[in-house]
Scaffold this active site. Structure first.
Site, mmCIF file in Angstrom:
data_model
loop_
_atom_site.group_PDB
_atom_site.id
_atom_site.type_symbol
_atom_site.label_atom_id
_atom_site.label_comp_id
_atom_site.label_asym_id
_atom_site.label_seq_id
_atom_site.Cartn_x
_atom_site.Cartn_y
_atom_site.Cartn_z
ATOM 1 N N ASP A 26 39.800 -8.943 29.181
ATOM 2 C CA ASP A 26 38.594 -9.627 28.723
ATOM 3 C C ASP A 26 38.899 -10.371 27.443
ATOM 4 O OD1 ASP A 26 35.451 -8.995 29.798
ATOM 5 O OD2 ASP A 26 35.689 -10.184 27.975
ATOM 6 N N THR A 82 29.487 -16.721 36.015
ATOM 7 C CA THR A 82 29.219 -18.078 36.518
ATOM 8 C C THR A 82 27.733 -18.369 36.302
ATOM 9 O OG1 THR A 82 28.960 -17.131 38.744
ATOM 10 C CG2 THR A 82 31.063 -18.173 38.247
ATOM 11 N N THR A 118 30.636 -15.087 41.845
ATOM 12 C CA THR A 118 29.872 -15.877 42.814
ATOM 13 C C THR A 118 30.085 -17.350 42.492
ATOM 14 O OG1 THR A 118 28.255 -14.115 42.943
ATOM 15 C CG2 THR A 118 27.551 -16.285 43.712
ATOM 16 N N ASN A 207 22.089 -13.748 49.049
ATOM 17 C CA ASN A 207 21.166 -13.658 47.915
ATOM 18 C C ASN A 207 19.902 -14.479 48.153
ATOM 19 O OD1 ASN A 207 22.642 -11.849 46.502
ATOM 20 N ND2 ASN A 207 23.261 -13.224 44.861
ATOM 21 N N PHE A 248 13.511 -4.645 50.354
ATOM 22 C CA PHE A 248 13.153 -5.909 49.695
ATOM 23 C C PHE A 248 11.774 -6.411 50.099
ATOM 24 C CE2 PHE A 248 16.600 -7.350 46.975
ATOM 25 C CZ PHE A 248 17.502 -6.332 47.221
ATOM 26 N N CYS A 259 21.561 -12.483 39.036
ATOM 27 C CA CYS A 259 22.063 -13.174 40.235
ATOM 28 C C CYS A 259 21.040 -14.062 40.944
ATOM 29 C CB CYS A 259 22.623 -12.145 41.213
ATOM 30 S SG CYS A 259 24.117 -11.371 40.581
ATOM 31 N N LYS A 262 19.822 -17.565 39.303
ATOM 32 C CA LYS A 262 20.845 -18.615 39.156
ATOM 33 C C LYS A 262 21.457 -18.988 40.505
ATOM 34 C CE LYS A 262 25.045 -15.857 38.177
ATOM 35 N NZ LYS A 262 25.822 -16.151 39.386
HETATM 36 N N1 LIG Z 1 25.964 -8.453 37.894
HETATM 37 C C1 LIG Z 1 25.832 -8.296 39.189
HETATM 38 O O1 LIG Z 1 25.053 -7.471 39.666
HETATM 39 C C2 LIG Z 1 26.640 -9.140 40.149
HETATM 40 C C3 LIG Z 1 26.679 -8.791 41.511
HETATM 41 C C4 LIG Z 1 27.428 -9.569 42.381
HETATM 42 C C5 LIG Z 1 28.112 -10.682 41.905
HETATM 43 N N2 LIG Z 1 28.041 -11.015 40.585
HETATM 44 C C6 LIG Z 1 28.810 -12.169 40.114
HETATM 45 O O2 LIG Z 1 29.980 -11.701 39.465
HETATM 46 C C7 LIG Z 1 30.335 -12.547 38.377
HETATM 47 C C8 LIG Z 1 30.413 -11.743 37.093
HETATM 48 O O3 LIG Z 1 29.129 -11.238 36.798
HETATM 49 P P1 LIG Z 1 28.882 -10.130 35.663
HETATM 50 O O4 LIG Z 1 27.454 -9.739 35.753
HETATM 51 O O5 LIG Z 1 29.954 -9.090 35.771
HETATM 52 O O6 LIG Z 1 29.140 -11.032 34.344
HETATM 53 P P2 LIG Z 1 29.344 -10.513 32.840
HETATM 54 O O7 LIG Z 1 28.867 -11.634 31.991
HETATM 55 O O8 LIG Z 1 28.767 -9.163 32.673
HETATM 56 O O9 LIG Z 1 30.924 -10.366 32.679
HETATM 57 C C9 LIG Z 1 31.837 -11.440 32.653
HETATM 58 C C10 LIG Z 1 32.975 -11.057 31.700
HETATM 59 O O10 LIG Z 1 34.037 -12.019 31.836
HETATM 60 C C11 LIG Z 1 34.615 -12.195 30.551
HETATM 61 N N3 LIG Z 1 35.396 -13.458 30.563
HETATM 62 C C12 LIG Z 1 34.929 -14.724 30.690
HETATM 63 N N4 LIG Z 1 35.963 -15.599 30.693
HETATM 64 C C13 LIG Z 1 37.091 -14.880 30.570
HETATM 65 C C14 LIG Z 1 38.482 -15.199 30.503
HETATM 66 N N5 LIG Z 1 38.920 -16.468 30.606
HETATM 67 N N6 LIG Z 1 39.372 -14.195 30.365
HETATM 68 C C15 LIG Z 1 38.945 -12.917 30.269
HETATM 69 N N7 LIG Z 1 37.651 -12.547 30.332
HETATM 70 C C16 LIG Z 1 36.737 -13.515 30.478
HETATM 71 C C17 LIG Z 1 33.439 -12.187 29.615
HETATM 72 O O11 LIG Z 1 33.809 -11.921 28.286
HETATM 73 C C18 LIG Z 1 32.590 -11.055 30.225
HETATM 74 O O12 LIG Z 1 32.898 -9.799 29.662
HETATM 75 C C19 LIG Z 1 29.283 -13.651 38.363
HETATM 76 O O13 LIG Z 1 29.763 -14.744 39.103
HETATM 77 C C20 LIG Z 1 28.117 -13.022 39.078
HETATM 78 O O14 LIG Z 1 27.293 -13.976 39.706
HETATM 79 C C21 LIG Z 1 27.342 -10.246 39.697
#
Ligand SMILES: NC(=O)c1ccc[n+]([C@@H]2O[C@H](COP(=O)([O-])OP(=O)(O)OC[C@H]3O[C@@H](n4cnc5c(N)ncnc54)[C@H](O)[C@@H]3O)[C@@H](O)[C@H]2O)c1
Length: 432
Positions: A26, A82, A118, A207, A248, A259, A262
């Protein structure tokens, strides 16, 4: 695992638990420092123990150094955020592309690079192009493996998924991905292999469909209120039909979270760019947007003029068992109540740290009962377990006016009214 947020940290810890060697990367120094100290920066049930066990066993490590983590990895996951791009609603792919460029420079042997974030259809092609451009010698395959876990139940969802979608273009990646997920499907074939673009679109379609289901029952709830019917029973009555299914179909204040909001908007952008309108999703997005402020009007309708009155808000996160405040319906609801002149007291078991940076002029309380002090109405916005058995005598004692607006239909009206409360749920127009 690039990115140790809600998805990266859970996926990384679960893969480690299956016996794989995982390095979480990270760029957020505070997050990494916490993880290195053994602290989990997010609230997700069971995650602290899972991470601690696997760190102790030497299968899970964390670093800021992407290059060293990736150099000898067989599989590299991109699990960065994203978010919605400011101004136009497209998925912001800055973090994905930045990660791709950094990975390209570091890989040495054949590497499977997997997009777990995503991402809009076609992003895999662009990631492949970026990597090739940054490192002409690189031997790699780009795979799409969207994540379907739910916050609050993320570990169970990851370990026992309904399906694992893997989109590949290079046949060499199939074997690697099958081996990676093998511990998950001893008994059945849970991995669905498809092409990359199809995998990318499956995630958005899933979604969007779930968001549609929620919005559908919300609109039926509004009609039920007007005509004197009960949405809870309607949901049960239709949900028992296997073709519809009961999940749901809970009427409420509108969907939020990291999610659905967006992803539905990003899908509409893809549809527009391809001249292939998604009218149903357009309607879902518009209806959901209007709903949040409509909930404030619902509170006002029961409480009377809100100017100078205090409203207690129970639950701030977009759903229970998470600290995630992203796009939580509580935010526009509170703002709308403030616009109507109300003073807000609020309580959430896990979300208040995040909420404090997103809301102003809110008094944050220690518990449900402190939140109700001086209130002319208490509003349940998130159905945390601990709000399911409120002591109504105690709650009422401190209130100026005993009104309970239950935006999650946690209670039956008679359970609440017998304590002298005025009760208002969602979509429960039946007079009983
Ligand atoms: N949160 C959910 O429930 C969920 C479920 C399914 C899919 N998603 C998808 O998964 C993806 C991540 O979601 P999230 O909720 O975990 O996001 P988040 O913001 O909690 O985590 C993303 C992490 O990536 C790190 N990061 C960004 N750029 C980086 C880089 N170049 N190198 C290293 N670390 C980097 C950030 O510091 C952050 O800690 C998104 O695309 C989201 O749509 C999320």
């Amino acid at each position: 695992m690039i990115g140790t947020g809600y998805v990266g940290l859970v996926s990384g810890a679960c893969f480690a638990d299956f016996g794989h060697s995982v390095i979480g990367v990270d760029k957020d120094a505070a997050k990494l420092a916490a993880l290195t100290r053994g602290e989990i920066p997010i609230h997700e049930p069971g995650l602290d123990e899972l991470v601690a066990n696997n760190v102790r066993a030497g299968r899970l490590k964390f670093t800021a150094d992407l290059g060293s983590a990736v150099a000898d990895a067989e599989v590299v996951f991109i699990a960065v955020g994203t978010p919605s791009r400011r101004g136009d609603g497209y998925a912001d792919l800055t973090y994905v592309y930045e990660a791709a460029r950094a990975i390209a420079k570091a890989i040495r042997n054949f590497t499977v690079i997997v997009t777990k974030s995503t991402v809009p259809v076609g992003t895999g092609d662009e990631v492949e192009r970026i990597i090739r451009e940054a490192n002409r010698q690189a031997d790699f395959a780009v795979v799409s493996n969207p994540e379907f876990l739910r916050e609050g139940a993320a570990i169970a969802d990851f370990k026992r998924p309904d399906r694992i979608v893997v989109g590949i273009e290079d046949i060499r990646a199939r074997e690697v991905m099958a081996a990676l997920y093998r511990p998950l499907y001893l008994n059945r074939d849970a991995v669905m292999f498809t092409d990359r673009r199809t995998a990318e679109l499956i995630k958005y379609a899933a979604n969007a469909f779930l968001a549609t289901k929620i919005t559908f029952i919300n609109e039926i709830a509004d009609l039920a209120e007007k005509v004197g019917a009960d949405v809870q029973e309607i949901a049960r009555g239709i949900g028992l039909d296997n073709r519809i299914g009961s999940k749901f179909l809970h009427a409420g204040p509108g969907f939020g979270g990291s999610c659905f909001p967006k992803d539905t908007v990003a899908l509409l952008k893809t549809a527009q760019d391809n001249a292939s309108p998604l009218r149903i999703i357009e309607a879902v997005v518009a209806a959901n947007e209007q709903r949040k402020r409509a909930m404030a009007r619902k509170v006002a309708a029961r409480t009377g003029d809100l100017r100078g009155k205090t409203i207690g808000v129970l639950g701030l996160t977009f759903k229970p068992n998470t600290d995630d405040m992203r796009e939580a319906p509580a935010i526009p609801l509170i703002t709308a109540l403030q616009d109507m002149g109300a003073r807000i007291r609020a309580y959430d078991p896990e979300g208040m740290t995040q909420a404090k940076s997103m809301l102003s002029n809110v008094t944050f309380c220690q518990n449900e009962y402190e939140c109700a002090q001086g209130a002319s109405a208490v509003v349940i916005v998130t159905e945390w377990e601990q709000f399911r058995a409120l002591d109504f005598v105690r709650l009422k004692k401190g209130m100026v006016q005993p009104v309970l607006v239950d935006l999650r239909n946690v209670y039956r009206a008679d359970e609440v009214t017998r304590h002298g409360f005025i009760y208002e749920g969602v979509g429960r127009g039946r007079k009983s």
